[in-house]
Design a protein around this motif. Structure first.
Motif, PDB file in Angstrom:
ATOM      1  N   ASP A 104      46.372  59.563  48.234  1.00  0.00           N
ATOM      2  CA  ASP A 104      45.148  59.202  47.313  1.00  0.00           C
ATOM      3  C   ASP A 104      45.376  59.815  46.141  1.00  0.00           C
ATOM      4  O   ASP A 104      44.288  59.283  45.159  1.00  0.00           O
ATOM      5  CB  ASP A 104      43.868  59.848  48.161  1.00  0.00           C
ATOM      6  N   PRO A 108      45.707  54.837  44.952  1.00  0.00           N
ATOM      7  CA  PRO A 108      44.581  53.878  44.221  1.00  0.00           C
ATOM      8  C   PRO A 108      45.025  53.119  42.965  1.00  0.00           C
ATOM      9  O   PRO A 108      44.614  51.965  42.858  1.00  0.00           O
ATOM     10  CB  PRO A 108      43.627  54.989  44.059  1.00  0.00           C
ATOM     11  N   ASN A 109      45.642  53.785  42.238  1.00  0.00           N
ATOM     12  CA  ASN A 109      45.993  53.305  40.676  1.00  0.00           C
ATOM     13  C   ASN A 109      47.073  52.245  41.017  1.00  0.00           C
ATOM     14  O   ASN A 109      46.953  51.193  40.303  1.00  0.00           O
ATOM     15  CB  ASN A 109      46.363  54.213  39.801  1.00  0.00           C
ATOM     16  N   ARG A 135      35.754  58.597  36.404  1.00  0.00           N
ATOM     17  CA  ARG A 135      36.151  58.174  37.979  1.00  0.00           C
ATOM     18  C   ARG A 135      35.134  57.369  38.349  1.00  0.00           C
ATOM     19  O   ARG A 135      35.659  56.384  39.303  1.00  0.00           O
ATOM     20  CB  ARG A 135      36.021  59.677  38.693  1.00  0.00           C
ATOM     21  N   GLY A 136      34.082  57.070  38.094  1.00  0.00           N
ATOM     22  CA  GLY A 136      33.017  56.093  38.794  1.00  0.00           C
ATOM     23  C   GLY A 136      33.277  54.740  38.307  1.00  0.00           C
ATOM     24  O   GLY A 136      33.493  54.009  39.393  1.00  0.00           O
ATOM     25  N   GLU A 137      33.829  54.404  37.134  1.00  0.00           N
ATOM     26  CA  GLU A 137      34.364  53.097  36.743  1.00  0.00           C
ATOM     27  C   GLU A 137      35.672  52.970  37.641  1.00  0.00           C
ATOM     28  O   GLU A 137      35.945  51.699  37.943  1.00  0.00           O
ATOM     29  CB  GLU A 137      34.383  52.993  35.354  1.00  0.00           C
ATOM     30  N   GLN A 138      36.842  53.974  37.522  1.00  0.00           N
ATOM     31  CA  GLN A 138      37.780  53.712  38.200  1.00  0.00           C
ATOM     32  C   GLN A 138      37.638  53.256  39.748  1.00  0.00           C
ATOM     33  O   GLN A 138      38.290  52.565  40.429  1.00  0.00           O
ATOM     34  CB  GLN A 138      38.570  55.013  38.281  1.00  0.00           C
ATOM     35  N   LYS A 139      36.604  54.109  40.416  1.00  0.00           N
ATOM     36  CA  LYS A 139      36.152  53.855  41.876  1.00  0.00           C
ATOM     37  C   LYS A 139      35.844  52.443  41.909  1.00  0.00           C
ATOM     38  O   LYS A 139      35.909  51.732  42.907  1.00  0.00           O
ATOM     39  CB  LYS A 139      35.115  54.735  42.205  1.00  0.00           C
ATOM     40  N   LYS A 140      35.232  51.981  41.049  1.00  0.00           N
ATOM     41  CA  LYS A 140      34.443  50.384  41.166  1.00  0.00           C
ATOM     42  C   LYS A 140      35.937  49.443  41.406  1.00  0.00           C
ATOM     43  O   LYS A 140      35.915  48.461  42.240  1.00  0.00           O
ATOM     44  CB  LYS A 140      33.963  50.059  40.119  1.00  0.00           C
ATOM     45  N   PHE A 142      38.900  50.406  42.400  1.00  0.00           N
ATOM     46  CA  PHE A 142      39.601  50.508  43.629  1.00  0.00           C
ATOM     47  C   PHE A 142      38.869  50.048  44.687  1.00  0.00           C
ATOM     48  O   PHE A 142      39.435  49.442  45.608  1.00  0.00           O
ATOM     49  CB  PHE A 142      39.821  52.281  43.889  1.00  0.00           C
ATOM     50  N   ASP A 143      37.456  50.315  44.711  1.00  0.00           N
ATOM     51  CA  ASP A 143      36.898  49.731  45.803  1.00  0.00           C
ATOM     52  C   ASP A 143      37.100  48.242  45.724  1.00  0.00           C
ATOM     53  O   ASP A 143      37.039  47.702  46.997  1.00  0.00           O
ATOM     54  CB  ASP A 143      35.260  49.910  45.521  1.00  0.00           C
ATOM     55  N   TRP A 146      40.456  47.543  47.068  1.00  0.00           N
ATOM     56  CA  TRP A 146      40.458  47.687  48.481  1.00  0.00           C
ATOM     57  C   TRP A 146      39.881  46.639  49.436  1.00  0.00           C
ATOM     58  O   TRP A 146      40.223  46.116  50.450  1.00  0.00           O
ATOM     59  CB  TRP A 146      39.882  48.998  48.865  1.00  0.00           C
TER      60      TRP A 146
END
Length: 172
Positions: A104, A108-109, A135-140, A142-143, A146
């Motif tokens: 992890d 993700p990247n 991290r919130g923007e990065q999570k968008k 990655f989500d 995914w």
């Protein structure tokens, strides 16, 4: 019923577009104003009937800040990279934990870089971007990456669209 050749001729990779706010300063301003507004709403007491609630000014400032933050959002298009490439990517980022599918810290990247078709970016460019967006923007990102690789529902239900159509008399 179509045969496999007809199905293959129609098949295209799944895509998803997400909006990423690249201006953290604007997002921070929205948060600050929202907190200030919440505090003012709870704590404000007029000293005379001529006093104007600070919420009026704050609401206008918050609306302007939200519009500026939305204007600073950039669309990123992520696309399924194919089964073999995805399997290879997972294999290239194994987890030390046998209960986890991937590392992890690195996967993700790598998935974002591989899946992002617009704008295309290198791993170095993604690393530079991730030093600037939270991290919130990065999570968008990655989500979305995914989901284009793992979501099973081809046509998700939209409560908003159903309610809107029902309101127009198009359904009950």
């Amino acid at each position: 019923m179509p045969n496999i050749e007809e199905i293959l001729a129609q098949a295209t990779p799944r895509r998803r577009t997400v909006q990423v706010c690249v201006r953290g300063d604007l997002a921070s301003e929205v948060e600050r104003l929202a907190e200030e507004m919440a505090t003012a709403t709870k704590e404000w007491e007029p000293t005379s009937i001529a006093d104007e609630h600070p919420g009026r000014r704050l609401a206008a400032e918050l609306k302007a800040a939200q519009e500026a933050a939305r204007a600073a959002e950039v669309p990123f298009v992520l696309q399924f990279i194919g089964d073999r490439a995805y399997s290879d990517l997972l294999a290239a980022h194994p987890s030390d934990n046998p209960n986890e599918l991937f590392d992890d810290r690195t996967f993700p990247n790598a998935l974002i870089v591989a899946a992002c078709v617009d704008p295309k970016m290198t791993a170095e460019q993604a690393a530079e971007l991730f030093e600037k967006v939270n991290r919130g923007e990065q999570k968008k990102l990655f989500d979305a990456a995914w989901e284009v690789h793992n979501a099973a529902e081809a046509v998700p239900f939209s409560l908003a669209a159903s309610a809107f159509l029902a309101g127009l008399g198009g359904g009950r």
